[in-house]
Design a protein around this motif. Structure first.
Motif, PDB file in Angstrom:
ATOM      1  N   LEU A  63      31.022  -6.050 -98.764  1.00  0.00           N
ATOM      2  CA  LEU A  63      31.943  -6.332 -99.867  1.00  0.00           C
ATOM      3  C   LEU A  63      33.197  -5.456 -99.817  1.00  0.00           C
ATOM      4  O   LEU A  63      33.714  -5.013-100.835  1.00  0.00           O
ATOM      5  N   GLY A  64      33.667  -5.197 -98.616  1.00  0.00           N
ATOM      6  CA  GLY A  64      34.907  -4.458 -98.427  1.00  0.00           C
ATOM      7  C   GLY A  64      34.764  -2.956 -98.320  1.00  0.00           C
ATOM      8  O   GLY A  64      35.748  -2.268 -98.048  1.00  0.00           O
ATOM      9  N   LEU A  65      33.581  -2.435 -98.533  1.00  0.00           N
ATOM     10  CA  LEU A  65      33.398  -0.980 -98.459  1.00  0.00           C
ATOM     11  C   LEU A  65      33.552  -0.438 -97.045  1.00  0.00           C
ATOM     12  O   LEU A  65      33.840   0.743 -96.868  1.00  0.00           O
ATOM     13  N   PHE A  66      33.400  -1.309 -96.048  1.00  0.00           N
ATOM     14  CA  PHE A  66      33.568  -0.860 -94.667  1.00  0.00           C
ATOM     15  C   PHE A  66      35.022  -0.500 -94.380  1.00  0.00           C
ATOM     16  O   PHE A  66      35.312   0.196 -93.405  1.00  0.00           O
ATOM     17  N   LEU A  67      35.944  -0.926 -95.221  1.00  0.00           N
ATOM     18  CA  LEU A  67      37.353  -0.561 -95.039  1.00  0.00           C
ATOM     19  C   LEU A  67      37.557   0.948 -95.148  1.00  0.00           C
ATOM     20  O   LEU A  67      38.472   1.491 -94.524  1.00  0.00           O
ATOM     21  N   PHE A  68      36.703   1.627 -95.921  1.00  0.00           N
ATOM     22  CA  PHE A  68      36.778   3.083 -95.979  1.00  0.00           C
ATOM     23  C   PHE A  68      36.435   3.697 -94.621  1.00  0.00           C
ATOM     24  O   PHE A  68      37.024   4.704 -94.219  1.00  0.00           O
ATOM     25  N   ILE A  69      35.496   3.089 -93.910  1.00  0.00           N
ATOM     26  CA  ILE A  69      35.138   3.559 -92.573  1.00  0.00           C
ATOM     27  C   ILE A  69      36.318   3.338 -91.620  1.00  0.00           C
ATOM     28  O   ILE A  69      36.641   4.212 -90.806  1.00  0.00           O
ATOM     29  N   LEU A 100      40.371   9.810-100.653  1.00  0.00           N
ATOM     30  CA  LEU A 100      41.341  10.520-101.491  1.00  0.00           C
ATOM     31  C   LEU A 100      42.774  10.108-101.166  1.00  0.00           C
ATOM     32  O   LEU A 100      43.582   9.874-102.079  1.00  0.00           O
ATOM     33  N   ILE A 101      43.103  10.011 -99.892  1.00  0.00           N
ATOM     34  CA  ILE A 101      44.448   9.610 -99.495  1.00  0.00           C
ATOM     35  C   ILE A 101      44.750   8.196 -99.989  1.00  0.00           C
ATOM     36  O   ILE A 101      45.827   7.931-100.526  1.00  0.00           O
ATOM     37  N   SER A 102      43.797   7.297 -99.827  1.00  0.00           N
ATOM     38  CA  SER A 102      43.996   5.925-100.298  1.00  0.00           C
ATOM     39  C   SER A 102      44.164   5.866-101.808  1.00  0.00           C
ATOM     40  O   SER A 102      45.027   5.142-102.321  1.00  0.00           O
ATOM     41  N   THR A 103      43.349   6.626-102.522  1.00  0.00           N
ATOM     42  CA  THR A 103      43.421   6.619-103.985  1.00  0.00           C
ATOM     43  C   THR A 103      44.739   7.186-104.480  1.00  0.00           C
ATOM     44  O   THR A 103      45.408   6.575-105.328  1.00  0.00           O
ATOM     45  N   PHE A 104      45.129   8.339-103.948  1.00  0.00           N
ATOM     46  CA  PHE A 104      46.397   8.937-104.376  1.00  0.00           C
ATOM     47  C   PHE A 104      47.582   8.037-104.026  1.00  0.00           C
ATOM     48  O   PHE A 104      48.484   7.848-104.826  1.00  0.00           O
ATOM     49  N   SER A 105      47.566   7.474-102.822  1.00  0.00           N
ATOM     50  CA  SER A 105      48.664   6.603-102.406  1.00  0.00           C
ATOM     51  C   SER A 105      48.731   5.351-103.283  1.00  0.00           C
ATOM     52  O   SER A 105      49.814   4.913-103.662  1.00  0.00           O
ATOM     53  N   MET A 106      47.562   4.796-103.605  1.00  0.00           N
ATOM     54  CA  MET A 106      47.525   3.611-104.460  1.00  0.00           C
ATOM     55  C   MET A 106      48.063   3.919-105.850  1.00  0.00           C
ATOM     56  O   MET A 106      48.842   3.136-106.419  1.00  0.00           O
ATOM     57  N   LEU A 107      47.676   5.057-106.417  1.00  0.00           N
ATOM     58  CA  LEU A 107      48.169   5.427-107.740  1.00  0.00           C
ATOM     59  C   LEU A 107      49.673   5.660-107.737  1.00  0.00           C
ATOM     60  O   LEU A 107      50.376   5.240-108.663  1.00  0.00           O
TER      61      LEU A 107
END
Length: 124
Positions: A63-69, A100-107
């Motif tokens: 369900l898309g969680l592999f994108l974190f990998i 963390l990088i994805s979350t901060f960048s998204m925000l």
């Protein structure tokens, strides 16, 4: 111009994440963070779509969680390309740093670059 501003923000995000994950995630200095952000953006433009295509069944199954990998793999590639200037100790740290990088960048993208949200919030 937006791309340069995004590069500067991502460089800052690299430094902030390195501060959170010391000593497992290390960025030598600010110019290194800029180069790392540049290398990561190039890898995300070229390599990431290929990895997503190759691992599409696994990504759908998780369900898309592999994108974190996949993000962690591109971060590890950035670590490999830059050598000692950036250090990521272990794949678990790479996964956490990529989250963390994805979350901060998204925000930051949401609050700084998305003019639709500013217009709708001003109307309310």
């Amino acid at each position: 111009m937006r791309w340069l501003f995004s590069l500067a923000i991502n460089s800052l995000v690299f430094i902030v994440v390195a501060g959170f994950l010391q000593p497992d995630f290390y960025v030598a200095n600010i110019p290194t963070a800029v180069v790392a952000a540049l290398v990561l953006s190039v890898l995300n433009t070229i390599i990431r779509p290929i990895l997503i295509f190759i691992t599409l069944p696994v990504t759908i199954f998780t369900l898309g969680l592999f994108l974190f990998i996949i993000n962690a793999i591109t971060l590890e590639m950035t670590d490999y390309i830059l050598g000692d200037a950036i250090r990521v100790n272990g794949f678990g740290t790479a996964i956490l740093a990529s989250i963390l990088i994805s979350t901060f960048s998204m925000l930051i993208q949401y609050f700084v670059f998305d003019p639709k949200n500013k217009k709708t919030s001003e109307r309310k």
